[in-house]
Design a protein around this motif. Structure first.
Motif, PDB file in Angstrom:
ATOM      1  N   LEU A  74       0.842  -1.194   0.000  1.00 44.06           N
ATOM      2  CA  LEU A  74       0.000   0.000   0.000  1.00 44.06           C
ATOM      3  C   LEU A  74       0.881   1.249   0.000  1.00 44.06           C
ATOM      4  N   SER A  75       0.644   2.110  -0.964  1.00 46.58           N
ATOM      5  CA  SER A  75       1.374   3.372  -1.045  1.00 46.58           C
ATOM      6  C   SER A  75       0.452   4.423  -1.633  1.00 46.58           C
ATOM      7  N   LEU A  76       0.813   5.676  -1.448  1.00 46.12           N
ATOM      8  CA  LEU A  76      -0.017   6.771  -1.951  1.00 46.12           C
ATOM      9  C   LEU A  76      -0.074   6.767  -3.466  1.00 46.12           C
ATOM     10  N   ASP A  77       1.050   6.473  -4.118  1.00 50.67           N
ATOM     11  CA  ASP A  77       1.074   6.434  -5.583  1.00 50.67           C
ATOM     12  C   ASP A  77       0.163   5.339  -6.119  1.00 50.67           C
ATOM     13  N   ASN A  78       0.197   4.175  -5.491  1.00 53.02           N
ATOM     14  CA  ASN A  78      -0.665   3.071  -5.928  1.00 53.02           C
ATOM     15  C   ASN A  78      -2.144   3.401  -5.721  1.00 53.02           C
ATOM     16  N   LEU A  79      -2.454   4.034  -4.588  1.00 50.76           N
ATOM     17  CA  LEU A  79      -3.834   4.433  -4.314  1.00 50.76           C
ATOM     18  C   LEU A  79      -4.297   5.493  -5.304  1.00 50.76           C
ATOM     19  N   LYS A  80      -3.403   6.421  -5.627  1.00 51.84           N
ATOM     20  CA  LYS A  80      -3.739   7.477  -6.583  1.00 51.84           C
ATOM     21  C   LYS A  80      -4.050   6.884  -7.954  1.00 51.84           C
ATOM     22  N   ASN A  81      -3.214   5.965  -8.424  1.00 54.95           N
ATOM     23  CA  ASN A  81      -3.461   5.328  -9.722  1.00 54.95           C
ATOM     24  C   ASN A  81      -4.751   4.531  -9.711  1.00 54.95           C
ATOM     25  N   LEU A  82      -4.998   3.825  -8.609  1.00 56.42           N
ATOM     26  CA  LEU A  82      -6.226   3.026  -8.499  1.00 56.42           C
ATOM     27  C   LEU A  82      -7.467   3.898  -8.629  1.00 56.42           C
ATOM     28  N   LEU A  83      -7.521   4.969  -7.841  1.00 57.91           N
ATOM     29  CA  LEU A  83      -8.701   5.833  -7.855  1.00 57.91           C
ATOM     30  C   LEU A  83      -8.824   6.604  -9.163  1.00 57.91           C
ATOM     31  N   PHE A  84      -7.702   6.991  -9.741  1.00 57.91           N
ATOM     32  CA  PHE A  84      -7.758   7.740 -11.007  1.00 57.91           C
ATOM     33  C   PHE A  84      -8.419   6.916 -12.107  1.00 57.91           C
ATOM     34  N   TYR A  85      -8.015   5.655 -12.246  1.00 56.10           N
ATOM     35  CA  TYR A  85      -8.556   4.841 -13.336  1.00 56.10           C
ATOM     36  C   TYR A  85      -9.946   4.290 -13.021  1.00 56.10           C
ATOM     37  N   ILE A 258     -32.886  18.046 -14.963  1.00 53.80           N
ATOM     38  CA  ILE A 258     -31.453  17.966 -15.274  1.00 53.80           C
ATOM     39  C   ILE A 258     -30.705  17.254 -14.158  1.00 53.80           C
ATOM     40  N   ASP A 259     -31.081  17.554 -12.917  1.00 52.65           N
ATOM     41  CA  ASP A 259     -30.391  16.942 -11.777  1.00 52.65           C
ATOM     42  C   ASP A 259     -30.603  15.438 -11.741  1.00 52.65           C
ATOM     43  N   GLU A 260     -31.779  14.971 -12.115  1.00 53.84           N
ATOM     44  CA  GLU A 260     -32.041  13.531 -12.145  1.00 53.84           C
ATOM     45  C   GLU A 260     -31.069  12.806 -13.063  1.00 53.84           C
ATOM     46  N   ASN A 261     -30.669  13.466 -14.133  1.00 56.67           N
ATOM     47  CA  ASN A 261     -29.786  12.847 -15.115  1.00 56.67           C
ATOM     48  C   ASN A 261     -28.304  13.056 -14.809  1.00 56.67           C
ATOM     49  N   MET A 262     -27.980  14.109 -14.048  1.00 57.36           N
ATOM     50  CA  MET A 262     -26.571  14.469 -13.881  1.00 57.36           C
ATOM     51  C   MET A 262     -26.039  14.330 -12.459  1.00 57.36           C
ATOM     52  N   CYS A 263     -26.879  13.997 -11.493  1.00 62.87           N
ATOM     53  CA  CYS A 263     -26.431  13.988 -10.087  1.00 62.87           C
ATOM     54  C   CYS A 263     -25.305  12.981  -9.840  1.00 62.87           C
ATOM     55  N   TYR A 264     -25.342  11.821 -10.511  1.00 63.36           N
ATOM     56  CA  TYR A 264     -24.284  10.824 -10.312  1.00 63.36           C
ATOM     57  C   TYR A 264     -22.955  11.324 -10.865  1.00 63.36           C
ATOM     58  N   LEU A 265     -23.014  11.984 -12.017  1.00 57.37           N
ATOM     59  CA  LEU A 265     -21.800  12.528 -12.622  1.00 57.37           C
ATOM     60  C   LEU A 265     -21.221  13.645 -11.757  1.00 57.37           C
ATOM     61  N   ILE A 266     -22.083  14.464 -11.174  1.00 55.45           N
ATOM     62  CA  ILE A 266     -21.634  15.540 -10.291  1.00 55.45           C
ATOM     63  C   ILE A 266     -21.004  14.970  -9.026  1.00 55.45           C
ATOM     64  N   LEU A 267     -21.602  13.920  -8.472  1.00 59.62           N
ATOM     65  CA  LEU A 267     -21.036  13.275  -7.293  1.00 59.62           C
ATOM     66  C   LEU A 267     -19.624  12.765  -7.582  1.00 59.62           C
ATOM     67  N   MET A 268     -19.447  12.106  -8.721  1.00 57.53           N
ATOM     68  CA  MET A 268     -18.131  11.589  -9.086  1.00 57.53           C
ATOM     69  C   MET A 268     -17.135  12.728  -9.284  1.00 57.53           C
ATOM     70  N   SER A 269     -17.588  13.813  -9.876  1.00 54.82           N
ATOM     71  CA  SER A 269     -16.720  14.967 -10.107  1.00 54.82           C
ATOM     72  C   SER A 269     -16.239  15.568  -8.789  1.00 54.82           C
ATOM     73  N   PHE A 270     -17.144  15.755  -7.839  1.00 55.20           N
ATOM     74  CA  PHE A 270     -16.780  16.360  -6.553  1.00 55.20           C
ATOM     75  C   PHE A 270     -15.856  15.439  -5.758  1.00 55.20           C
ATOM     76  N   PHE A 271     -16.126  14.155  -5.762  1.00 58.72           N
ATOM     77  CA  PHE A 271     -15.268  13.214  -5.039  1.00 58.72           C
ATOM     78  C   PHE A 271     -13.859  13.197  -5.625  1.00 58.72           C
ATOM     79  N   THR A 272     -13.766  13.117  -6.947  1.00 55.60           N
ATOM     80  CA  THR A 272     -12.459  13.066  -7.607  1.00 55.60           C
ATOM     81  C   THR A 272     -11.673  14.340  -7.360  1.00 55.60           C
TER      82      THR A 272
END
Length: 373
Positions: A74-85, A258-272
């Motif tokens: 476990l390392s920060l670089d490995n975690l970063k690559n995992l979450l990025f992809y 619009i929110d019904e269609n985009m809320c999941y994408l917005i959630l992913m954007s904010f988390f990332t």
């Protein structure tokens, strides 16, 4: 015949979604037209092969990153690559889901736009929505180039070789791409395919924010127009609150659609964004190895923080503008305090009109809470 009044959403989002289509993530046709009539989700064309190939490449990168993560310490670089992809793959799938329902959403938005066509507005053709997506992607490209330059300099210093050749390029990929070349042997064709897929993953990371920005500008423009109409009628002492409330209800319906269609994408954007801002801040505060190290991590952090902040503030502005009619409503004369005024006040106070990330509404109060926590 369609007019400007019933295709505003199409105008605001044509450019980011055209880019999504060119990158292989949005199988909807008709963005080259100025009307919504030709929009259609099509998986029976030559483009579908490109789209499926793009999704497969993101699936492969995500699977390789998962395998590499569990096979190594476990390392920060490995975690970063995992979450990025992984987040890149999820964003790609969410964009495909959005694409499938996009023509239907456009028709629904067009119907609502026709219902509020009496609210005067300026032309939707302005610099903000036409150019903001290209500004975001230009800075994203610059950030990616700086990343490559920084990593290339590190490889050069490690090998004491400042000649750019195939051996140096091989060393670069072996160092920066362990999720691929830590599992499989290195070949030039794999490196080329990986770089294309990696660019697409980087594109996904940035385009979701650009889409949210353009959507926020679109919705905010309607509430701005409605607030101007209220102020204008207030000066003339001729506010028809029943009509205004009906217009406002239509706009709330538009936000919810619009929110019904985009809320999941917005959630992913904010988390990332939140995760990678913390990562880049951590790397920025480490001992500086070189001026390239300082330049890259400083630019990357500033760009990510600015992009996330602008995205959040533009989205939160929808809620702020939706609350503004209360200022006028609270100062209505007793003789004009009708049942429609009471209903309007209750509607604004007890209904949260805002884009959401599924589990939270994007408001200024939410931004302040996150900032202080």
């Amino acid at each position: 015949m369609e007019t400007v009044t019933n295709k505003r959403l199409h105008i605001f989002l044509r450019h980011p979604l055209q880019l999504c289509r060119r990158a292989g993530f949005f199988p909807v046709e008709g963005f080259d037209k100025e009307t919504i009539t030709y929009l259609r989700f099509n998986m029976r064309s030559g483009y579908a092969v490109y789209h499926v190939t793009t999704l497969v490449s993101q699936i492969i990168l995500a699977c390789l990153s998962i395998y590499y993560f569990f096979q190594n310490d476990l390392s920060l670089d490995n975690l970063k690559n995992l979450l990025f992809y992984i987040t890149g793959l999820i964003s790609a799938l969410l964009l495909s889901k959005l694409a499938k329902g996009w023509p239907r959403l456009m028709r629904r938005a067009s119907r609502i736009e026709q219902l509020v066509a009496e609210v005067p507005h300026k032309s939707s053709k302005n610099w903000k929505q036409d150019k903001i997506v290209y500004v975001v992607m230009l800075f994203a490209l610059l950030e990616h180039i700086l990343s490559i330059t920084f990593q290339m300099k590190v490889v050069m210093h490690c090998h004491h070789d400042f000649t750019i050749d195939l051996n140096l390029i091989k060393s670069y990929f072996l160092r920066t791409t362990p999720v691929v070349f830590g599992i499989t042997s290195y070949t030039e064709w794999k490196a080329v395919l990986y770089e294309i897929a990696n660019l697409q993953a980087t594109f996904l990371w940035n385009i979701t924010d650009a889409i949210t920005m353009c959507t926020s500008l679109y919705l905010a423009s309607y509430f701005k127009d409605l607030n101007k109409l209220i102020r204008r009628h207030e000066k003339q002492n001729a506010v028809n609150w029943k009509e205004i409330r009906v217009f406002y209800s239509y706009l709330v319906e538009l936000v919810n659609a619009i929110d019904e269609n985009m809320c999941y994408l917005i959630l992913m954007s904010f988390f990332t964004n939140l995760f990678f801002i913390c990562i880049q801040l951590y790397y920025l505060t480490r001992v500086f190895e070189s001026w390239e190290h300082t330049l890259y991590y400083a630019f990357s952090f500033i760009f990510l923080f600015t992009r996330a902040s602008v995205t959040s503030l533009l989205a939160a502005n929808i809620n702020t503008l939706a609350q503004q009619p209360l200022i006028v409503l609270q100062n209505v004369a007793p003789s004009e305090y009708t049942i429609d005024v009471q209903r309007f006040i209750r509607q604004i106070r007890y209904t949260t009109t805002a884009l959401s990330g599924l589990f939270f509404y994007i408001t200024r109060e939410m931004i302040i809470t996150v900032t202080h926590s």
